[in-house]
Design an enzyme around this catalytic site. Structure first.
Site, short mmCIF file in Angstrom:
data_model
loop_
_atom_site.label_atom_id
_atom_site.label_comp_id
_atom_site.label_asym_id
_atom_site.label_seq_id
_atom_site.Cartn_x
_atom_site.Cartn_y
_atom_site.Cartn_z
N ASN A 1 44.17 15.50 102.25
CA ASN A 1 44.90 16.71 101.85
C ASN A 1 46.00 16.95 102.89
O ASN A 1 45.71 17.14 104.08
CB ASN A 1 43.90 17.88 101.81
CG ASN A 1 44.57 19.19 101.43
OD1 ASN A 1 45.65 19.49 101.91
ND2 ASN A 1 43.92 19.98 100.60
N HIS B 1 48.61 20.91 105.25
CA HIS B 1 48.96 21.53 106.53
C HIS B 1 50.15 20.88 107.23
O HIS B 1 50.66 21.43 108.21
CB HIS B 1 47.73 21.66 107.41
CG HIS B 1 46.74 22.61 106.80
ND1 HIS B 1 47.12 23.88 106.38
CD2 HIS B 1 45.44 22.49 106.47
CE1 HIS B 1 46.07 24.49 105.84
NE2 HIS B 1 45.04 23.67 105.87
N HIS C 1 47.45 21.31 97.41
CA HIS C 1 47.09 22.58 96.75
C HIS C 1 48.36 23.39 96.57
O HIS C 1 48.97 23.84 97.54
CB HIS C 1 46.08 23.33 97.64
CG HIS C 1 45.53 24.57 97.01
ND1 HIS C 1 44.52 25.30 97.59
CD2 HIS C 1 45.84 25.24 95.87
CE1 HIS C 1 44.22 26.35 96.82
NE2 HIS C 1 45.02 26.34 95.78
N ARG D 1 49.58 26.65 95.78
CA ARG D 1 49.03 28.01 95.68
C ARG D 1 50.04 28.92 95.00
O ARG D 1 51.25 28.69 95.05
CB ARG D 1 48.70 28.56 97.07
CG ARG D 1 47.62 27.76 97.79
CD ARG D 1 47.26 28.43 99.11
NE ARG D 1 46.47 29.61 98.90
CZ ARG D 1 45.15 29.69 99.07
NH1 ARG D 1 44.47 28.65 99.49
NH2 ARG D 1 44.51 30.81 98.84
N ARG E 1 52.40 29.11 99.91
CA ARG E 1 52.41 29.28 101.36
C ARG E 1 52.55 27.96 102.12
O ARG E 1 52.92 27.96 103.28
CB ARG E 1 51.16 30.03 101.83
CG ARG E 1 49.90 29.22 101.76
CD ARG E 1 48.76 29.92 102.43
NE ARG E 1 48.28 31.06 101.69
CZ ARG E 1 47.03 31.52 101.75
NH1 ARG E 1 46.16 30.93 102.54
NH2 ARG E 1 46.64 32.54 101.05
N GLU F 1 45.27 20.40 93.50
CA GLU F 1 44.36 21.55 93.50
C GLU F 1 45.15 22.76 93.06
O GLU F 1 46.27 22.98 93.52
CB GLU F 1 43.85 21.84 94.91
CG GLU F 1 42.82 20.91 95.42
CD GLU F 1 42.41 21.29 96.84
OE1 GLU F 1 42.70 22.42 97.28
OE2 GLU F 1 41.83 20.46 97.51
N THR G 1 40.45 28.12 100.84
CA THR G 1 39.57 28.33 99.69
C THR G 1 38.18 28.74 100.16
O THR G 1 37.57 28.07 100.99
CB THR G 1 39.47 27.03 98.86
OG1 THR G 1 40.79 26.51 98.69
CG2 THR G 1 38.84 27.29 97.51
N GLU H 1 33.63 18.58 92.46
CA GLU H 1 33.77 18.46 93.91
C GLU H 1 32.83 19.47 94.53
O GLU H 1 32.98 20.68 94.33
CB GLU H 1 35.21 18.72 94.35
CG GLU H 1 35.34 18.61 95.88
CD GLU H 1 36.75 18.79 96.41
OE1 GLU H 1 37.72 18.65 95.64
OE2 GLU H 1 36.87 19.09 97.61
N HIS I 1 35.68 20.16 102.04
CA HIS I 1 35.95 21.44 102.68
C HIS I 1 35.23 21.55 104.01
O HIS I 1 34.00 21.56 104.05
CB HIS I 1 35.61 22.65 101.79
CG HIS I 1 36.50 23.82 102.13
ND1 HIS I 1 36.29 24.59 103.24
CD2 HIS I 1 37.62 24.29 101.54
CE1 HIS I 1 37.24 25.50 103.30
NE2 HIS I 1 38.07 25.34 102.30
N1 PXP Z 1 38.59 20.53 98.81
C1 PXP Z 1 39.11 21.68 98.34
C2 PXP Z 1 38.81 22.05 96.93
C3 PXP Z 1 39.93 22.50 99.14
O1 PXP Z 1 40.43 23.64 98.63
C4 PXP Z 1 40.23 22.07 100.44
C5 PXP Z 1 41.14 22.90 101.30
O2 PXP Z 1 42.40 22.95 100.72
C6 PXP Z 1 39.68 20.87 100.90
C7 PXP Z 1 38.84 20.13 100.07
C8 PXP Z 1 39.96 20.34 102.26
O3 PXP Z 1 39.38 21.17 103.22
P1 PXP Z 1 39.68 20.95 104.74
O4 PXP Z 1 41.14 21.22 104.94
O5 PXP Z 1 38.78 21.92 105.42
O6 PXP Z 1 39.35 19.51 105.05
#
Ligand code: PXP
Length: 238
Positions: free
Chosen positions: A7, A10, A43, A45, A49, A70, A101, A151, A190
């Site tokens: 992901n 960030h 993601h 949003r 953001r 996402e 999330t 997931e 997550h």
């Molecule tokens: N899975 C989902 C559905 C999420 O919303 C997120 C965060 O955007 C992640 C995985 C990844 O989480 P993390 O950034 O804590 O690894």
């Protein structure tokens, strides 16, 4: 084999912090793929953001593995997904005030609403994943509304310690088994980090992990390529 989907939200968070055009999550996604990621997750949003529409449009063209979008199950987002055609959409709950999330989607409570979004996405040829807590009722409801993938939310496992963490891991293990027996592909994610990822990666039914913050945070010190490789190593995939 457990696949790693990175992901890259960030990277965009850092860009948006200054309102400039760098660092760009689009080349970041390519670096992750070259380092061994099997997919890229972003993601989009409602408040834009971090990831913005332009990132999705460009990544649709540049990501050559799997692009996982996402998003919340809103009319606006479903339309965007139908227009851009990511390989897979993961529906997540979204609250404006949250930092990230929080908790899984309440599928069992809103089977009609979620089911309509799933149907619309699948009709456009997009696979659909539902981000849910590792809970039997949510898994059953996900199957009923036509999801391809669930997931499993690993946040409670990541936040726990000691015997509580072992209990949370057992919960994820049991949920993965139930989902797999129902014919669902199982993903998880997550809060996963280099030090807690291995027991989850070792669950045989879990086909892929979505990991963001830990990898992007480490990349500040070791570079993105190494951060991805080190996560693959932590998963036991290298
Ligand atoms: N899975 C989902 C559905 C999420 O919303 C997120 C965060 O955007 C992640 C995985 C990844 O989480 P993390 O950034 O804590 O690894």
């Amino acid at each position: 084999m457990t696949k790693l989907h990175v992901n890259v939200d960030h990277v965009a968070t850092l860009r948006q912090a200054r309102g400039v055009n760098y660092p760009d999550p689009v080349p970041a996604a390519s670096i992750c793929e070259m380092a061994g990621a099997c997919g890229i997750t972003i993601h989009l949003r409602e408040d834009r953001r971090h990831i913005v529409d332009r990132d999705l449009e460009l990544m649709r063209k540049t990501v050559s593995t799997v692009l996982n979008l996402e998003m919340a199950a809103t009319g606006e987002m479903v339309q965007i997904a139908r227009d851009t055609r990511p390989d897979i959409v993961t529906l997540v709950p979204e609250r404006r005030e949250e930092r990230t999330t929080e908790g899984g989607l309440a599928v069992a409570r809103d089977m009609e609403g979620i089911g309509a979004a799933v149907a619309s996405l699948r009709e456009a040829g997009i696979r659909v994943s539902l981000f849910i807590d590792p809970d039997r009722d949510e898994i059953t409801a996900s199957r009923k509304v036509g999801a391809d993938v669930v997931e499993l939310h690993t946040g409670d496992y990541c936040n726990a310690s000691g015997s509580d963490q072992a209990d949370q891991l057992a919960r994820i293990r049991e949920a993965a088994k139930i989902a797999s027996e129902l014919g669902l592909t199982v993903a998880a994610g997550h809060g996963l980090h280099y030090h807690n990822v291995r027991p989850v990666a070792d669950i045989p039914e879990i086909a892929e992990l979505n990991i963001g913050h830990a990898i992007i945070a480490r990349s500040v010190f070791v570079g993105l390529e190494r951060a991805v490789i080190q996560m693959l190593e932590a998963m036991g995939e290298r």
